[in-house]
Design an enzyme around this catalytic site. Structure first.
Site, PDB file in Angstrom:
ATOM      1  N   GLN A 120      -5.104  -1.902   9.363  1.00  0.00           N
ATOM      2  CA  GLN A 120      -4.858  -3.226   8.777  1.00  0.00           C
ATOM      3  C   GLN A 120      -5.419  -4.302   9.713  1.00  0.00           C
ATOM      4  O   GLN A 120      -5.116  -4.302  10.913  1.00  0.00           O
ATOM      5  CB  GLN A 120      -3.348  -3.410   8.568  1.00  0.00           C
ATOM      6  N   LYS A 136       0.843  -1.203   0.000  1.00  0.00           N
ATOM      7  CA  LYS A 136       0.000   0.000   0.000  1.00  0.00           C
ATOM      8  C   LYS A 136       0.871   1.244   0.000  1.00  0.00           C
ATOM      9  O   LYS A 136       0.592   2.216  -0.722  1.00  0.00           O
ATOM     10  CB  LYS A 136      -0.939  -0.018   1.218  1.00  0.00           C
ATOM     11  N   ASP A 178     -11.541   2.497   3.592  1.00  0.00           N
ATOM     12  CA  ASP A 178     -11.751   1.051   3.516  1.00  0.00           C
ATOM     13  C   ASP A 178     -13.235   0.719   3.338  1.00  0.00           C
ATOM     14  O   ASP A 178     -13.581  -0.395   2.955  1.00  0.00           O
ATOM     15  CB  ASP A 178     -11.275   0.403   4.831  1.00  0.00           C
TER      16      ASP A 178
END
Ligand code: NAD
Length: 292
Positions: free
Chosen positions: A93, A49, A116
């Protein structure tokens, strides 16, 4: 011949487009990624990322916290990032260590920075048919199908796996009354009776199970489109790392059987990162009233 649906190629196209967009504006989109603990797969995802952010010219920071970080310290950090005007997107994460409640953490992220798409407000907007940030993996699957001109309208789609990050939001997207929706979706899971009977009716099969090479020709009709979301590490002594990556679909149901399929790696994984970049761009534009 089966068509290879290359997420890598589509991601690279999107990276070029987003880089051009970034050059046109005077500000810089910013993403913060929080990693708690030492999970090896998560470390790879986080690294990928930040590499992608560098390629498009976003500012980015990866905040690595120890396994024993308390939930309240993590909440304080999220609160600081929520208030930071330079941060457009906050990504936590997962998985988080067992002593931290994932739902509490996801809910603490400002929904306007939830790139997200896991905050209940954003999931609710998707369910209501008015999406803001769509979870990156389902959004990437739809983008990939669209890129390869694979229409979903009127098709039977079987999604195997009902998680909140993949299967469930994807079932909403593909059944919505939109150009890339209009499918008849069956959402299968561990309690589905006679999975092979159900999945073999589908024109498009999406596997998001987490069991290596689980779906075979027995489950998948000849010439179906196969989207393999699974990323599994299996032992492989021939590899320097000691493992190789494989999907949730057996190779016997892919090349030469499916009309089109995604490889693992190089299929849905790169699309997930591409959609994270897209959502971060969208957040930056929304928050700064930019129209490129
Ligand atoms: P999860 O564990 O949350 O969900 C797995 C789902 O599979 C569950 O809904 C369960 O009901 C279903 N399932 C389990 N056993 C089954 C069986 N025998 N028959 C039918 N259904 C069964 O997993 P997840 O987080 O959705 O991830 C699924 C896979 O996708 C994993 O391999 C994960 O690594 C991968 N993944 C990849 C990306 C990407 O970017 N490519 C993103 C997210 C997840």
């Amino acid at each position: 011949m089966s068509t290879l649906l290359s997420g890598k190629d589509v991601r690279n196209l999107l990276i070029s487009e987003l880089s051009c967009n970034v050059e046109k504006i005077s500000s810089q989109p910013g993403l913060a990624v929080i990693l708690v603990g030492e999970d090896p797969a998560s470390q790879v995802y986080v690294r990928n990322k930040s590499k992608a952010c560098e390629k498009v010219g976003y500012s980015h920071q990866t905040i690595k916290l120890g396994e024993s970080t308390s939930q309240s310290d993590l909440l304080d950090l999220i609160n600081d990032l929520n208030m930071d005007p330079k941060i457009d997107g906050i990504l936590i994460q997962i998985p988080l260590p067992a002593h931290i409640c994932e739902a509490t953490i996801q809910n603490a992220v400002d929904p306007a920075k939830d790139v997200d798409g896991f905050h209940p407000e954003n999931l609710g907007m998707l369910l209501a048919g008015n999406p803001r940030y769509i979870p990156c993996t389902p959004k990437g699957v739809v983008h990939l199908l669209n890129h390869y001109n694979i229409s979903t309208s009127g098709k039977n789609v079987a999604i195997v796996g009902r998680s909140v990050i993949v299967g469930r939001p994807l079932s909403m997207l593909l059944s919505m009354k939109t150009e890339m929706g209009n499918a008849t979706v069956t959402l299968c899971h561990s309690r589905t009776t006679d999975l092979a009977e159900v999945v073999s009716q589908a024109d498009i099969v999406v596997a998001a199970i987490g069991i290596p090479e689980f779906l075979t020709r027995e489950h998948i009709a000849k010439d179906a489109v196969v989207i393999d979301v699974g990323i599994n590490r299996v032992k492989d002594s021939a590899k320097k790392s000691g493992f190789r990556l494989t999907g949730d679909v057996h190779p016997n149901a892919l090349d030469g059987w499916a009309s089109a399929y995604t490889p693992v790696p190089g299929g849905v994984g790169p699309m997930t990162i591409a959609m994270l970049l897209q959502n971060t761009w969208d957040s930056h534009c929304l928050r700064n009233d930019i129209d490129v």
